[in-house]
Design a protein around this motif. Structure first.
Motif, PDB file in Angstrom:
ATOM      1  N   GLU A  90     123.212  -7.922  91.424  1.00 42.64           N
ATOM      2  CA  GLU A  90     123.222  -7.815  89.963  1.00 42.64           C
ATOM      3  C   GLU A  90     122.142  -8.696  89.345  1.00 42.64           C
ATOM      4  O   GLU A  90     121.436  -8.300  88.415  1.00 42.64           O
ATOM      5  N   THR A 122     119.391  -9.664  90.724  1.00 40.42           N
ATOM      6  CA  THR A 122     118.084  -9.057  90.986  1.00 40.42           C
ATOM      7  C   THR A 122     117.827  -7.885  90.052  1.00 40.42           C
ATOM      8  O   THR A 122     116.719  -7.697  89.547  1.00 40.42           O
ATOM      9  N   VAL A 123     118.872  -7.083  89.808  1.00 42.68           N
ATOM     10  CA  VAL A 123     118.733  -5.977  88.856  1.00 42.68           C
ATOM     11  C   VAL A 123     118.275  -6.535  87.507  1.00 42.68           C
ATOM     12  O   VAL A 123     117.392  -5.976  86.846  1.00 42.68           O
ATOM     13  N   VAL A 152     114.517  -7.456  87.778  1.00 38.77           N
ATOM     14  CA  VAL A 152     113.639  -6.291  87.876  1.00 38.77           C
ATOM     15  C   VAL A 152     113.632  -5.495  86.573  1.00 38.77           C
ATOM     16  O   VAL A 152     112.571  -5.181  86.024  1.00 38.77           O
TER      17      VAL A 152
END
Lengths: 451, 451
Positions: free
Chosen positions: A358, A360-361, A364
């Motif tokens: 989550e 990392t989401v 990004v």
């Protein structure tokens, strides 16, 4: 769906119930599903008394069983006192308990209980002593038990003998003389085994059971996990006290999903789409007030930076993009996590991995969306520093969004608060308050470059 | 839940499967539910090959059946080619079709199909010709049919004879020589009727059926409405071609609810909570970009009023309260309506009544929330006109919120677009754009009084 095509269509059914001669009605009646009659009953143009005047008691009982709990008693009350007593006799213990439990008026309640047989009365009392969302609250006390010394042939003779009392069953339960559950025998095994087979040889001695106090959500999960159609319920002494059938559980699963969907949409009470206005206000206003408090908090953060905004008014148009996108990203993470918790898909083994994903989401998507926003603002406003401030604030807020989208429901779950109910308000407060703070704070820091 | 207590606990089960002697394993194995072994298989610390080394083929087939579609083939591939063939023989046609349908690699697919028996191969081909979300796509082709000239006794003898091939069933289907469905006979009626009863006398000739092309969501509703455990599926010629059982339908209901919850949270793809990062990005970024476009639109509306804001900077702190509360109220209405549509609770009769209720909710909550906000702003800012502008904008935006919360999903449904998927973006766009417009427009109108 040929269910409605092949059986009686709505108009035909109405015609049959209202105008058919006795003989035709009698022939057809056993093929009419109570759910279809209930649909007609809900039609405001149809007189319910006329519709049900010629129905047999058992079918009326089935119709009451199909109706939502709070409206069951309303159907019963359409009939005379004597007729009511006859209908009540046809209802099974769990159906009776559901109806009796929904009557709020004490004198009405006493009247109905007075009409029950001695046996029904004690069973209903017993069932109502369990909380409605537990195994005890949803089980029926009607089931077939047999002793463990029978053969297939003797079992069949016994079943033929008690045929009158038997409702649709999928399993027989093998008990000892103290009513301890010893095994289950499903009807498929019974009908495919030779007549001289001992029941003990074909029963399943490792029955999956529920305890009377088990929660209905857990029970619903067991049905799904093991593909059950019926689940026996035992008490502390391991005695068989009831069974839960899959049709009850399907309703529960749908109700729980509806509750979660409503909770996540900011609706806290039991509101129905076609229910009264007062229910809607009761279920929505409290959350709106809570949200208003958090909106004031976010508004206060903005007011701290009024000096900055008065110097660069363009900030006021951009800032809602940062908070809005943070809210969207936070809702996405929260939705995935809340549903994952509801389906029991989060556990100690995968918690850290999911949190990192989550997060990392957030990085990004923050970089992607932040990049677009930064570029657009540079073009529109012609100031690279404004682009930098916007992009940076977006990345930071998206990281906050996905991190709180994970953490809030997980922590609420640990605190035994339903994550579906309360997650959204915390997540959007974080993304609103911090979104404004990041963006306007960074703008204040870079103020000389923005002028 | 004593399912796990009474049967084998995780560690005990592991011990049994890995280290028990042959005799113990053989005795215990028939009481182990495949879903429990599947749970162990998902534990990364356990070697799957060792775990399943001594399991009978039929149990391995059941484990594969329990696994999610995309991972089924992975389990089969753990075994040698010969063993794979034996396991495939134990799988029923719908299980085979589910697995085969999930294999994307063409050469792998050819390999598996090559291992099937001639009969299985043609049945799988037939099943795969139906779309996966239709009755044909979820039905099994294994069922018990009997001819209509039998008695109960003869039927029992017949069932004993074919016992080897019979899987758990709740109904027998009575067909004529051309395989037209004539009726259904549930096992309860079979075992409670005297041996000389004719099947024709106890069968139900008005069977609820599905057509092979019926949609799975509609089928799930029929199961719930009629409390079914099994639903026969017929083709255009009214021939019985398969049956759907309740365990498959429960999974579908849960999947559909998850899909709706995800859609409403802004997640468009099939994302799993513990799935790969790439899935999350694919399912979330598109919606974030769409939302970004609408955020730019709202931002543009604000920028039209920069002259007003530069004169009364306090407006910049208040305006997000108007849009935020509008978003909340719109989401509430939309949630009730979208779920109502999913559960088939909205129809022509109640549409206008429900719309008017939502609109009234907007007026009442708008007045309440608007009143609070107006009072607070009067106190903080010391300007009654600012209170008036704030309160008025709030009422207007809440009316827009609940009206669009109703209209957007209803219109999307009419356009055959899933309301759960696309409603939120339209509703919040309306409340953001119009919220800013109402508030800043009114402020501009009253500007002389606000200075």
């Amino acid at each position: 769906m040929s269910g409605t095509d092949e059986r009686l269509k709505k108009d035909e059914l109405l015609e049959l119930l209202l105008h058919a001669d006795e003989k035709t009605l009698k022939e057809q009646i056993e093929y009419i599903h109570p759910a279809d009659i209930l649909e007609l009953l809900h039609d405001e143009d149809i007189d319910p008394k006329a519709l049900m005047a010629r129905l047999p008691d058992s079918l009326i009982a089935d119709i009451i069983d199909e109706e939502d709990e709070e409206d069951k008693y309303g159907i019963l009350k359409l009939f005379s006192e004597d007729k009511q007593e006859e209908i009540l006799e046809e209802m099974s213990s769990d159906e009776l308990a559901d109806m009796v439990g929904s009557i709020e008026d004490r004198s009405e309640l006493a009247k109905v209980i007075g009409k029950l047989s001695e046996e029904d009365r004690s069973e209903v009392r017993q069932l109502l002593s369990y909380p409605p969302d537990t195994a005890g609250g949803i089980m029926a006390t009607e089931f077939i038990n047999i002793y463990d010394n029978k053969t297939v042939y003797k079992t069949l003779l016994y079943l033929q003998e008690i045929a009158e009392e038997v409702e649709t069953a999928y399993c027989l339960y093998v008990v000892d003389r103290q009513n301890h559950l010893r095994g289950s025998l499903n009807l498929t095994d019974l009908v495919t085994s030779s007549f001289d087979t001992a029941v003990l040889d074909i029963m399943n001695p490792h029955v999956i059971t529920a305890h009377v106090e088990d929660d209905q959500e857990e029970i619903s999960r067991q049905f799904e996990k093991y593909g059950l159609v019926e689940l026996p319920v035992v008490n502390d002494a391991d005695q068989l006290v009831g069974v839960i059938t899959v049709d009850d559980v399907m309703e529960i699963a749908t109700e729980e999903a509806t509750e979660d969907i409503h909770y996540m949409g900011g609706i806290s009470g039991e509101e129905e789409v076609d229910g009264p206005l007062s229910d809607s206000l009761k279920s929505r206003l409290p959350w709106l007030v809570v949200n208003l408090l958090t909106a004031f908090l976010a508004s206060w953060v903005v007011s701290l930076f009024e000096a900055t905004i008065s110097k660069v008014v363009a900030l006021s148009a951009i800032m809602s993009i940062i908070t809005g996108m943070g809210g969207n990203a936070g809702t996405q993470s929260m939705t995935i996590i809340v549903r994952g918790i509801a389906l029991n898909e989060l556990n100690r083994d995968n918690a850290l991995r999911i949190f990192l994903k989550e997060f990392t989401v957030g990085i990004v998507t923050g970089a992607a969306i932040g990049g677009i926003v930064a570029a657009v603002e540079v073009v529109i406003q012609g100031n690279p520093y404004l682009g930098l401030v916007t992009g940076l604030a977006m990345v930071l807020n998206m990281m906050v969004a996905t991190a709180t989208g994970y953490l809030v429901p997980v922590l609420l779950k640990k605190m035994r608060i339903d994550p579906a109910l309360a997650s959204a308000v915390f997540v959007t407060t974080a993304t609103d308050v911090l979104g404004f703070f990041f963006f306007l704070g960074l703008a204040t820091l870079f103020l000389p470059k923005l002028l």
